[in-house]
Design an enzyme around this catalytic site. Structure first.
Site, mmCIF file in Angstrom:
data_model
loop_
_atom_site.group_PDB
_atom_site.id
_atom_site.type_symbol
_atom_site.label_atom_id
_atom_site.label_comp_id
_atom_site.label_asym_id
_atom_site.label_seq_id
_atom_site.Cartn_x
_atom_site.Cartn_y
_atom_site.Cartn_z
ATOM 1 N N GLU A 264 43.908 25.303 56.034
ATOM 2 C CA GLU A 264 44.808 25.857 56.398
ATOM 3 C C GLU A 264 46.418 24.925 56.828
ATOM 4 O O GLU A 264 46.362 24.894 58.061
ATOM 5 C CB GLU A 264 44.750 27.395 56.722
ATOM 6 C CG GLU A 264 43.644 28.131 56.574
ATOM 7 C CD GLU A 264 43.754 30.125 57.355
ATOM 8 O OE1 GLU A 264 43.468 29.700 58.511
ATOM 9 O OE2 GLU A 264 43.215 31.113 56.861
ATOM 10 N N ASP A 343 36.726 36.163 54.371
ATOM 11 C CA ASP A 343 37.306 35.610 55.687
ATOM 12 C C ASP A 343 37.119 37.043 56.561
ATOM 13 O O ASP A 343 38.298 37.813 57.241
ATOM 14 C CB ASP A 343 38.900 35.771 56.055
ATOM 15 C CG ASP A 343 39.169 35.186 57.384
ATOM 16 O OD1 ASP A 343 38.129 34.931 57.918
ATOM 17 O OD2 ASP A 343 40.272 34.887 57.204
ATOM 18 N N GLU A 371 39.645 40.617 64.391
ATOM 19 C CA GLU A 371 40.280 40.460 63.309
ATOM 20 C C GLU A 371 41.148 41.792 61.951
ATOM 21 O O GLU A 371 42.192 42.048 62.115
ATOM 22 C CB GLU A 371 40.620 39.365 62.991
ATOM 23 C CG GLU A 371 41.540 39.178 62.452
ATOM 24 C CD GLU A 371 42.014 37.558 61.941
ATOM 25 O OE1 GLU A 371 41.357 36.574 62.075
ATOM 26 O OE2 GLU A 371 43.098 36.509 60.624
HETATM 27 C C1 GCU Z 1 41.530 33.222 59.707
HETATM 28 C C2 GCU Z 1 42.507 33.276 61.057
HETATM 29 C C3 GCU Z 1 43.566 32.713 60.835
HETATM 30 C C4 GCU Z 1 41.429 31.211 61.215
HETATM 31 C C5 GCU Z 1 41.563 30.464 60.282
HETATM 32 C C6 GCU Z 1 40.089 30.360 60.397
HETATM 33 O O1 GCU Z 1 42.332 32.861 58.362
HETATM 34 O O2 GCU Z 1 43.310 34.581 60.387
HETATM 35 O O3 GCU Z 1 43.733 32.775 62.570
HETATM 36 O O4 GCU Z 1 42.269 30.298 62.443
HETATM 37 O O5 GCU Z 1 40.752 32.450 59.885
HETATM 38 O O6 GCU Z 1 39.054 30.517 61.012
HETATM 39 O O7 GCU Z 1 39.878 28.734 60.287
#
Ligand code: GCU
Length: 655
Positions: A264, A343, A371
């Site tokens: 990400e 996730d 979440e």
């Molecule tokens: C999810 C979450 C993110 C987080 C990511 C992670 O995608 O929405 O906010 O950073 O997990 O586990 O790194």
């Protein structure tokens, strides 16, 4: 009931054994000192008598001892001795855990269950904080951080209370900052903050907890002007060695690093055509001389997907990225693997990496922060889900190769393994937003300590400790049913998502459908679901037999995961005899009815609860009901519009 103290609110008790008021302390150390303080605080609050602490043994007392020969690291034994009790720890932490257990037995009236020998089953029991130094918490639903405010580190009463809460449920490692390490947090491992980080490390150390930080893989670039952070660049490796040496000079007990790399948008070794083993080992070698460890996350996937591409499958990513590296990691590296391949959805299969990796240290990562499971507005007790995950038989080394036996170190003889969880706390008065969400915080620690304990008995224990025995049965029932209820009114049969993009609360069926995140449900006018069989993305091949065949076979696939693995037509029959569409309609109506029933149950508990607790949870249940109705209507309407098949029972579905 004082929820600011969570489950450590010691209320007066009936039983006033004389032995309780003398504590013979026949061992010492700073963790033992915390145990003694906790004992005195608790007993004085419960019995009103001042506790006499003495270094002498005696007949009518509670005595604390150390015996390193006790089997199992940090284990403890509690038994009767003379007219009193003896608590023996294998280590100082064992003494502390023993004292917390003893106090729990006193509070819940279970002293008759003595003698007992117990100890932590998972070697590492970690809390991951996604706190940022500006005071915000990523995916935080209970206020702001109590670790940071305006880029300053706070070390105060709340942090002390936090450490007590964590120790009381057996946590022995805490990561103090978000895995997404932003600009200022990159400096946590430098002199800008190290002295203050040390204060935390010392405080946690008094409770047997080690401190870890999340680090930015590109720190050499951001902090030291390097033009790359290539893990095979000797100067980069040298920079990390020097940085580690300095950290340990200031904080000799520093635990190590947690790393989110190539994920990400975070930097990582891929930029330099290097593997994750290259990246992790480079850091591990910097920490090894001091006994530090690297916890490397496997949450690595392509987040720039095209929805039209039906071959790339996010679910495959962790396995595809890491399986080829099995055996390539240094001994002080642990891979941290999310429970499922996507996730933290309300329902996912277990990550196939657990059944795949055999020569690599592994940690199971779960998310206490809700979440995708109601954000601590909706009630969703997650222990039953975690139990299923731990009990899943990966069949990696014959039958009985459960996730539990992998991460407790039994199956492959690993020492560095266990569980990590994204915690759900913040600076809200009650720590967790919804008072009842603290059952997940408590339960996570208890489960990691002793996965043999049932979800229900953990729910009972938490309820008795926080809300009192009078409501134990009813609240336990509410908790136990809540995951299934949440699943019913949200996305069906394991498909996941369908949430409001970015926020992840509330429904938006197509919110992520044409986006880049790889989270598709593939609904059209005939049906929905993702074909992950060999005819589709081939994800099912990542499992060992029999799961590979079971998941790939539409008729054998566990129904709760049906749409995760298969594209199914709306008029196809499920095992219940219902069509898929009717199942969707029915579960969504049922989910709402169950929330209505839960709200009614809570109303009936009013006379037995403190008014503030009652009021806070009531408000959450009202919001949950509105959310459940919205989910029901949006999901049912969406699928009705797609397929045109009416509800057999003729209930109101919006056109
Ligand atoms: C999810 C979450 C993110 C987080 C990511 C992670 O995608 O929405 O906010 O950073 O997990 O586990 O790194």
């Amino acid at each position: 009931m004082d929820f600011s103290k969570c489950w450590l609110d010691y209320q007066p008790i009936e039983c006033k054994e004389k032995a309780f008021s003398t504590l013979s302390v026949l061992c010492d150390g700073r963790v033992v000192k915390s145990a003694v303080e906790e004992y005195c605080l608790a007993m004085e609050a419960m019995t009103g008598a001042v506790v006499e602490v003495t270094p002498e043994g005696g007949r009518e007392c509670v005595s604390l001892r150390l015996d390193a020969a006790l089997s199992g690291a940090d284990s403890y034994e509690i038994c009767r001795e003379g007219d009193g009790y003896r608590i023996t720890g294998q280590s100082e932490s064992g003494v502390l855990y023993g004292v917390f257990e003893f106090l729990r037995l006193v509070r819940t009236g279970h002293l008759a269950s003595l003698p007992l020998v117990n100890g932590p089953e998972m070697p590492l029991r970690i809390m991951n904080h996604w706190d940022n130094m500006d005071g915000s918490i990523e995916r935080g639903y209970s206020g702001n951080s109590f670790f940071y405010r305006d880029y300053e580190i706070l070390c105060d009463e709340r942090t002390e209370q936090y450490a007590r809460l964590m120790a009381s449920i057996g946590i022995n490692a805490v990561v103090i900052n978000n895995v997404n390490v932003h600009q200022r947090e990159t400096y946590l491992i430098t002199d800008t903050y190290l002295e203050q980080v040390k204060e935390y490390a010392d405080l946690f150390g008094r409770y047997g907890i080690r401190l870890y930080t999340s680090v930015n893989f590109a720190a050499p670039m951001e902090l030291a002007g390097f033009d790359n952070c290539d893990p095979l660049n000797p100067e980069v490796a040298q920079w990390w060695k020097e940085t580690a040496a300095h950290i340990y000079e200031v904080i000799p007990e520093f635990g190590g690093f947690l790393v989110k790399a190539d994920s990400e948008g975070r930097p990582g070794p891929f930029t330099y055509d290097r593997t994750h083993a290259d990246g992790a080992n480079m850091l591990a070698r910097a920490l090894a001389p001091y006994g530090g460890i690297v916890i490397w996350r496997c949450f690595v996937y392509n987040c720039g997907q095209d929805w039209r591409d039906k071959k790339t499958d996010r679910a495959r990513a962790a396995y595809d990225n890491f399986i080829g590296l099995d055996g390539c990691f240094d001994d002080n590296v642990i891979l941290q693997i999310k429970n499922g391949p996507m996730d933290f959805q309300v329902r996912e299969p277990v990550s196939p990496l657990f059944g795949g990796l055999k020569k690599t240290n592994m940690i199971l990562e779960v998310e206490i922060a809700q979440e995708y499971t109601g954000q601590q507005i909706d009630l969703c007790y997650l222990l039953p889900m975690w139990r299923e995950i731990l009990d899943f038989d990966t069949c990696a080394a014959g039958e009985g190769s459960t996730v539990r036996r992998i991460v407790n170190g039994e199956l492959y003889g690993q020492k560095l393994c266990g569980m990590a969880a994204v915690i759900n706390t913040g600076d809200d008065y009650n720590w967790t937003g919804n008072d009842l969400a603290a059952a997940n915080t408590y339960g996570y620690g208890r489960l990691a300590m002793n996965p043999s304990q049932s979800s229900e008995s953990i729910a009972r224990e938490w309820t008795a400790l926080t809300l009192g025995g009078e409501v134990e049965d009813t609240v336990t029932q509410m908790l136990m049913g809540s995951w299934s209820t949440y699943e019913k009114y949200t996305s069906p049969l394991g498909i996941g998502w369908m949430v409001t993009p970015h926020y992840h609360y509330g429904p938006d069926v197509d919110g992520y459908e044409y986006d880049r995140w790889g989270t598709y449900h593939r609904a059209d006018w005939r049906g929905l679901g993702v074909d992950r069989t060999p005819a589709g993305t081939g994800y099912t091949d990542q499992y060992n037999e029999p799961w590979r065949s079971v998941y790939a076979d539409r008729t054998k696939c566990p129904e709760e995961l049906l749409l995760f693995f298969h594209y199914v037509r709306y008029n196809e029959k499920l095992r219940s005899g219902k069509t898929l569409i009717q199942h969707i309609y029915d579960t969504h109506f049922e989910g709402v009815e169950e929330v209505e029933a839960m709200a009614e149950t809570w109303r009936q508990l009013a006379p037995k609860l403190a008014p503030d607790v009652y009021g806070r949870v009531k408000e959450r249940l009202e919001r949950q009901l509105a959310n459940a109705r919205e989910w029901r209507d949006r999901i049912n309407t969406y699928f009705y519009r797609k397929c045109g098949i009416p509800d057999e029972k003729g209930r109101k579905i919006y056109e």
